[in-house]
Scaffold this motif. Sequence first.
Motif, mmCIF file in Angstrom:
data_model
loop_
_atom_site.group_PDB
_atom_site.id
_atom_site.type_symbol
_atom_site.label_atom_id
_atom_site.label_comp_id
_atom_site.label_asym_id
_atom_site.label_seq_id
_atom_site.Cartn_x
_atom_site.Cartn_y
_atom_site.Cartn_z
ATOM 1 N N MET A 1 3.797 12.601 2.142
ATOM 2 C CA MET A 1 3.436 12.605 0.720
ATOM 3 C C MET A 1 2.589 13.817 0.367
ATOM 4 S SD MET A 1 2.530 8.638 0.164
ATOM 5 C CE MET A 1 3.448 7.373 0.994
ATOM 6 N N LEU B 1 0.999 4.202 -2.891
ATOM 7 C CA LEU B 1 0.774 5.615 -2.578
ATOM 8 C C LEU B 1 1.992 6.466 -2.925
ATOM 9 C CD1 LEU B 1 -1.095 5.400 0.828
ATOM 10 C CD2 LEU B 1 -1.975 6.327 -1.302
ATOM 11 N N SER B 2 3.173 6.043 -2.448
ATOM 12 C CA SER B 2 4.350 6.881 -2.695
ATOM 13 C C SER B 2 4.651 6.921 -4.190
ATOM 14 C CB SER B 2 5.548 6.374 -1.899
ATOM 15 O OG SER B 2 5.810 5.026 -2.191
ATOM 16 N N HIS C 1 9.710 4.916 -1.111
ATOM 17 C CA HIS C 1 9.541 4.046 -2.276
ATOM 18 C C HIS C 1 10.776 3.165 -2.463
ATOM 19 C CE1 HIS C 1 6.799 3.246 -5.569
ATOM 20 N NE2 HIS C 1 7.806 3.155 -6.408
ATOM 21 N N VAL D 1 0.844 -1.195 0.000
ATOM 22 C CA VAL D 1 0.000 0.000 0.000
ATOM 23 C C VAL D 1 0.883 1.249 0.000
ATOM 24 C CG1 VAL D 1 -1.633 1.331 1.380
ATOM 25 C CG2 VAL D 1 -1.962 -1.110 1.082
ATOM 26 N N ILE D 2 1.922 1.252 0.836
ATOM 27 C CA ILE D 2 2.827 2.403 0.874
ATOM 28 C C ILE D 2 3.496 2.593 -0.489
ATOM 29 C CG2 ILE D 2 4.945 3.304 1.893
ATOM 30 C CD1 ILE D 2 4.176 2.092 4.496
ATOM 31 N N ILE E 1 0.782 9.225 5.010
ATOM 32 C CA ILE E 1 0.286 10.201 4.050
ATOM 33 C C ILE E 1 0.916 11.579 4.220
ATOM 34 C CG2 ILE E 1 -1.793 11.333 3.188
ATOM 35 C CD1 ILE E 1 -1.867 8.493 2.510
ATOM 36 N N MET F 1 2.450 6.860 -6.593
ATOM 37 C CA MET F 1 1.511 7.812 -7.185
ATOM 38 C C MET F 1 2.002 9.232 -6.997
ATOM 39 S SD MET F 1 -2.012 6.018 -5.995
ATOM 40 C CE MET F 1 -2.920 7.515 -5.789
ATOM 41 N N PHE F 2 2.512 9.512 -5.784
ATOM 42 C CA PHE F 2 2.975 10.875 -5.539
ATOM 43 C C PHE F 2 4.249 11.178 -6.320
ATOM 44 C CE2 PHE F 2 -0.031 10.654 -2.089
ATOM 45 C CZ PHE F 2 -0.526 11.941 -2.047
#
Lengths: 265, 223, 165
Positions: free
Chosen positions: C33, B57-58, B94, B53-54, C30, B60-61
């Motif tokens: 980020m 998310l990372s 990441h 999951v991390i 989060i 995507m950023f």
Amino acid sequence: MQRGKGMKFVEDSRIPAERKPNIPKDYSEYPGKTEAFWPNFLLREWMIGAVFLVGYLCLTVAHPSPLERVADPTDSGYIPLPDWYFLFLYQLLKYEFAAGPYTVIGAVVMPGIAFGALLLAPWLDRGVERRPFKRPIASGLMMLGVISVIFLTWESVDEHDWEAAAQQGEIVDDIEVDEESEAFEIYLNQQSCIGCHGGDMLGGAAGPSVFASEYTAEEVKDIIENGLGDMPPGQFDGTDEELETLAEFIANDGQDPNGDGGDDE
Amino acid sequence: MLQKIYDWVDERLDITPMWRDVADHEVPEHVNPAHHFSAFVYCFGGLTFFVTVIQILSGMFLTMYYVPDIIHAYESVYFLQNEVTHGVIVRGMHHWGASLVIVMMFLHTLRVFFTGSYKKPRELNWVVGVLMFFVMLGLGFTGYLLPWDMKAYFATVVGLEIAESVPVVGGFAKALLAGGEIIGAQTLTRFFAIHVFFLPGALLGLLAAHFIMIRKQGISGPL
Amino acid sequence: MEEKKHKVSRRQFLSYCLMGVGGFMAAGMISPMVRFALDPALEAGGESDFVQVTTLDDLTEEPQRFDFQVEVEDAWYTSDQPRSAWIYREGDEIVALSPTCTHLGCTVNWEGHDDHPNQFYCPCHHGRFEKDGVNIAGTPPTRPLDVYEVEVRDGSVYLGRPMQR
């Protein structure tokens, strides 16, 4: 809840009209120490997750991810190394039985058998016994696989020259040599300098870039006259004035110190 | 208020049974570290998912700043790491997550193997798990090239040479992966597409199958 | 009944703990980020570089349009972008107005309409501004034209960044 004929739905959908009550299961009726997933067990799992996350964040803060200099396909001296989890494959290809004419063995056959066996494990080990000591062949082969992967990775890490690689990958400051300047003319007339430091002053076959270390003009002059390390003394054949100009040029990172050659204010 | 919204949705979609099934499912004693400390080995799968999951998310950023182009890829990575606030942390998450996910997955695989949990009736779930292992290795391999630094470039050269050494299809496989004769602009865009769309897509599908099968079959019993 | 009540409260307690731990994990993941993504929006405006645009001798009482180039740094790109300004003298003072209409961003012209002499005129929606850049009531723009920071060095005029009034 009513089922079958006469069951009522919400409008024309197939959602039952009768609401199922939103009540958690009562676990007290189960024997043993069975727990509900939500919230009992998930709380424990997430507490472990939170500790893990803190460690993870500490790691990222303590060790910023590495970034070497921009890829230069012409640099043949670089020792390549894959990410650590591919090292065992990389190392395997170094051995004689898996290299040269036998590369196929190292690159395809051995990993193919290992990963194929992993994928098909349920059909290779079909007994009902689950305890590892009761099925020694399966457990033994797995242990062998794990140990060989760890061993190969270890060997590869051990053989790699980490310091040299770090130096090869280092980000170097861009140096713009002012090739119009008088000092560069002087340099171009010095065949012995070009021989090692290259025609662009940025290093060549035997010597590093002349701008690689920070020296003052005086020190540069001294090095040109007296040598340093492998660099022989007295190679410069020009006037003292030319030597002075060249030394100042080198100390000033490839820009004429007196002129307006530098484009920084 | 919240209760009313919930009831409104529930009346239309009958969501109660869906999540109650997940919330109320039994967790047996032998996988619960609170009862047997050695049961911590059952956490590796969950932690693998957490790191995944991390990673998603990372990743995507990171694509907010990254460009997959040989001229600017390196500059954009350098920029996001050194100029953007917390860039070092997000790229670090990441980068280290990629290693952690492999470690956790490796441990999870060993746990499943040594507890014999892949045996009937769970063969299919094991196969899906091993496929995910391959997908993860593929993600690691394709992600390595993206910063376009020395390490990235030369590791990919070696990797593709290994692919080329495969008999018969080797040359074809290499050309397909590299997008041509040389490792360059087309290789980078290809690896980017594979890293960001194809493999994560496959991974999500496999993950869903993995979880659905666990819910259906339940966790394997005590040894 | 008593027993059941007790059970529910324990469950609720665990649920709250769960949400707390979950919230902590989500925040830990989060927040770096989000800060990373918000960076361009939170970045403070950089120092303005002054660019030489014209010389004092070229300026008149009448606003004239001057075009110049500004070096714009956009992450890993650095490029020269064209800018223009309406500049005039008022006694010793030099006024440099941005030509961007404060209504919807069209470009205004000095005496751009025959009916409105001595005014800046925007052709898009007939916005008008006085010579000093103040918007004329009853036309679309709601605030005056932006003014450039002006600096005079050795008889040359340097402009900084446009400032809102």
